[in-house]
Motif scaffolding. Sequence first.
Motif, PDB file in Angstrom:
ATOM      1  N   ASN A   2       0.794  -1.211   0.000  1.00 22.86           N
ATOM      2  CA  ASN A   2       0.000   0.000   0.000  1.00 22.86           C
ATOM      3  C   ASN A   2       0.835   1.273   0.000  1.00 22.86           C
ATOM      4  OD1 ASN A   2      -2.209  -1.587   0.048  1.00 22.86           O
ATOM      5  ND2 ASN A   2      -2.767  -1.220   2.173  1.00 22.86           N
ATOM      6  N   GLY A   3       2.073   1.178   0.474  1.00 19.45           N
ATOM      7  CA  GLY A   3       2.944   2.332   0.466  1.00 19.45           C
ATOM      8  C   GLY A   3       2.717   3.286   1.614  1.00 19.45           C
ATOM      9  N   SER A  35       0.190  -5.013   2.019  1.00 21.31           N
ATOM     10  CA  SER A  35      -0.820  -5.125   0.971  1.00 21.31           C
ATOM     11  C   SER A  35      -2.111  -5.683   1.575  1.00 21.31           C
ATOM     12  CB  SER A  35      -0.333  -6.035  -0.149  1.00 21.31           C
ATOM     13  OG  SER A  35       0.808  -5.491  -0.766  1.00 21.31           O
ATOM     14  N   ASP A  36      -3.231  -5.424   0.900  1.00 21.41           N
ATOM     15  CA  ASP A  36      -4.539  -5.729   1.480  1.00 21.41           C
ATOM     16  C   ASP A  36      -4.707  -7.190   1.878  1.00 21.41           C
ATOM     17  OD1 ASP A  36      -5.268  -3.103   1.208  1.00 21.41           O
ATOM     18  OD2 ASP A  36      -6.380  -3.391  -0.668  1.00 21.41           O
ATOM     19  N   ALA A  39      -2.628  -7.821   4.949  1.00 20.06           N
ATOM     20  CA  ALA A  39      -3.017  -6.968   6.077  1.00 20.06           C
ATOM     21  C   ALA A  39      -4.109  -7.591   6.944  1.00 20.06           C
ATOM     22  CB  ALA A  39      -3.466  -5.600   5.578  1.00 20.06           C
ATOM     23  N   PHE A  40      -4.792  -8.611   6.449  1.00 21.42           N
ATOM     24  CA  PHE A  40      -5.775  -9.288   7.303  1.00 21.42           C
ATOM     25  C   PHE A  40      -5.077  -9.970   8.474  1.00 21.42           C
ATOM     26  CE2 PHE A  40      -8.463 -12.781   8.699  1.00 21.42           C
ATOM     27  CZ  PHE A  40      -9.705 -12.169   8.791  1.00 21.42           C
ATOM     28  N   PHE A  41      -3.837 -10.402   8.266  1.00 17.33           N
ATOM     29  CA  PHE A  41      -3.093 -11.153   9.281  1.00 17.33           C
ATOM     30  C   PHE A  41      -1.985 -10.327   9.941  1.00 17.33           C
ATOM     31  CE2 PHE A  41      -4.608 -14.060   5.998  1.00 17.33           C
ATOM     32  CZ  PHE A  41      -5.298 -14.998   6.737  1.00 17.33           C
ATOM     33  N   ILE A  42      -1.381  -9.430   9.174  1.00 10.76           N
ATOM     34  CA  ILE A  42      -0.218  -8.688   9.659  1.00 10.76           C
ATOM     35  C   ILE A  42      -0.586  -7.226   9.875  1.00 10.76           C
ATOM     36  CG2 ILE A  42       2.090  -7.862   9.018  1.00 10.76           C
ATOM     37  CD1 ILE A  42       2.609 -10.525   7.706  1.00 10.76           C
ATOM     38  N   GLU A 147      11.036  -0.168   0.757  1.00 10.77           N
ATOM     39  CA  GLU A 147       9.999  -0.722  -0.122  1.00 10.77           C
ATOM     40  C   GLU A 147      10.439  -2.046  -0.735  1.00 10.77           C
ATOM     41  OE1 GLU A 147      11.084   2.354  -0.116  1.00 10.77           O
ATOM     42  OE2 GLU A 147       9.340   3.538   0.488  1.00 10.77           O
ATOM     43  N   ALA A 148      11.710  -2.139  -1.081  1.00 11.28           N
ATOM     44  CA  ALA A 148      12.219  -3.385  -1.663  1.00 11.28           C
ATOM     45  C   ALA A 148      12.211  -4.503  -0.624  1.00 11.28           C
ATOM     46  CB  ALA A 148      13.629  -3.165  -2.211  1.00 11.28           C
ATOM     47  N   MET A 149      12.543  -4.180   0.611  1.00  8.47           N
ATOM     48  CA  MET A 149      12.506  -5.181   1.682  1.00  8.47           C
ATOM     49  C   MET A 149      11.089  -5.715   1.861  1.00  8.47           C
ATOM     50  SD  MET A 149      14.873  -3.545   4.698  1.00  8.47           S
ATOM     51  CE  MET A 149      16.612  -3.158   4.462  1.00  8.47           C
ATOM     52  N   ILE A 150      10.116  -4.817   1.848  1.00  7.25           N
ATOM     53  CA  ILE A 150       8.727  -5.219   2.064  1.00  7.25           C
ATOM     54  C   ILE A 150       8.229  -6.077   0.902  1.00  7.25           C
ATOM     55  CG2 ILE A 150       6.368  -4.342   2.278  1.00  7.25           C
ATOM     56  CD1 ILE A 150       7.734  -1.881   3.719  1.00  7.25           C
ATOM     57  N   ARG A 151       8.591  -5.703  -0.312  1.00 10.05           N
ATOM     58  CA  ARG A 151       8.183  -6.517  -1.476  1.00 10.05           C
ATOM     59  C   ARG A 151       8.722  -7.937  -1.351  1.00 10.05           C
ATOM     60  NH1 ARG A 151       9.022  -1.736  -4.515  1.00 10.05           N
ATOM     61  NH2 ARG A 151      11.159  -2.359  -5.011  1.00 10.05           N
TER      62      ARG A 151
END
Length: 273
Positions: A2-3, A35-36, A39-42, A147-151
């Motif tokens: 989501n950024g 990301s959506d 995000a339900f779990f994290i 951002e690269a780490m999260i991807r």
Amino acid sequence: MNGSVQKSFPGQPSMGVLNLKGSETKFRLSRYTPSDDIAFFIKHFWIVSWDLTGQEPYLQDVVPNPCVNLVIERDKTAIFGAAKGKFSYLLQGKGCVFGAKFKPGGFYPFLQQPVSELLDKPLDIDRVFDIEARDIERQLLALEHDEAMIRLAEQFIRPKLPARDDTILLIEDIIDRIKEQPDITKVDHLAECLPMHKRKLQRLFEQYVGVSPKWVIKLYRLHHAAEQADQGRVVDWLKLSLDLGYYDQSHFIKDFKTIIGETPEEYARRVGG
């Protein structure tokens, strides 16, 4: 992704990072919304980085919360359940730690066994995800941008996403009640508000959260007390202990020291100094 980024600054809730105001020059802490689907779990990804080259090491205190954390750190990568007391981390030299903080109850669908089993017993990352600890350390910690780490993290988490479990939403609601209703100071109060039988509530927390509802209530009351001092307020500890449901200030001091690591007065002097 989501950024969305949430950086910690003085005056904002510390979310368990003690003396945040005094540590702002020692490290950078950022939190990112997943990301959506994830995000339900994290709840969020978090990244701590520091460069104390040529400086004295810095000991940062962190109060536990009722969440499982996946932590990627050089030679220390693992999945950790909630701790029962203050955790202290020594920052020295230059480094970075990446984490994924699961929502309360959000890790159970991945584990499918009581989360209480993680207490004081970290789980190897390859027990849940198709990645070896050393491989993900080498790949992720070499990246320069958050951002690269999260991807990369989402790439190995997404294939293992379980079916959505509505119990996570129930636990979120319960913990929101604990945080937002300071008059809830006992498990009996909480069970009456829901309403839910006390034993069912206790079993639910053992299975999904890993700690008891009594401990979660105590934890958030003491978080609140510590943040009063963090924000530079002059605290009437006797009044605060009564407001938090303690009938005896000595019990409040004992619990505060168990979670925070020192008495209220000692902590207030340190963060105010």
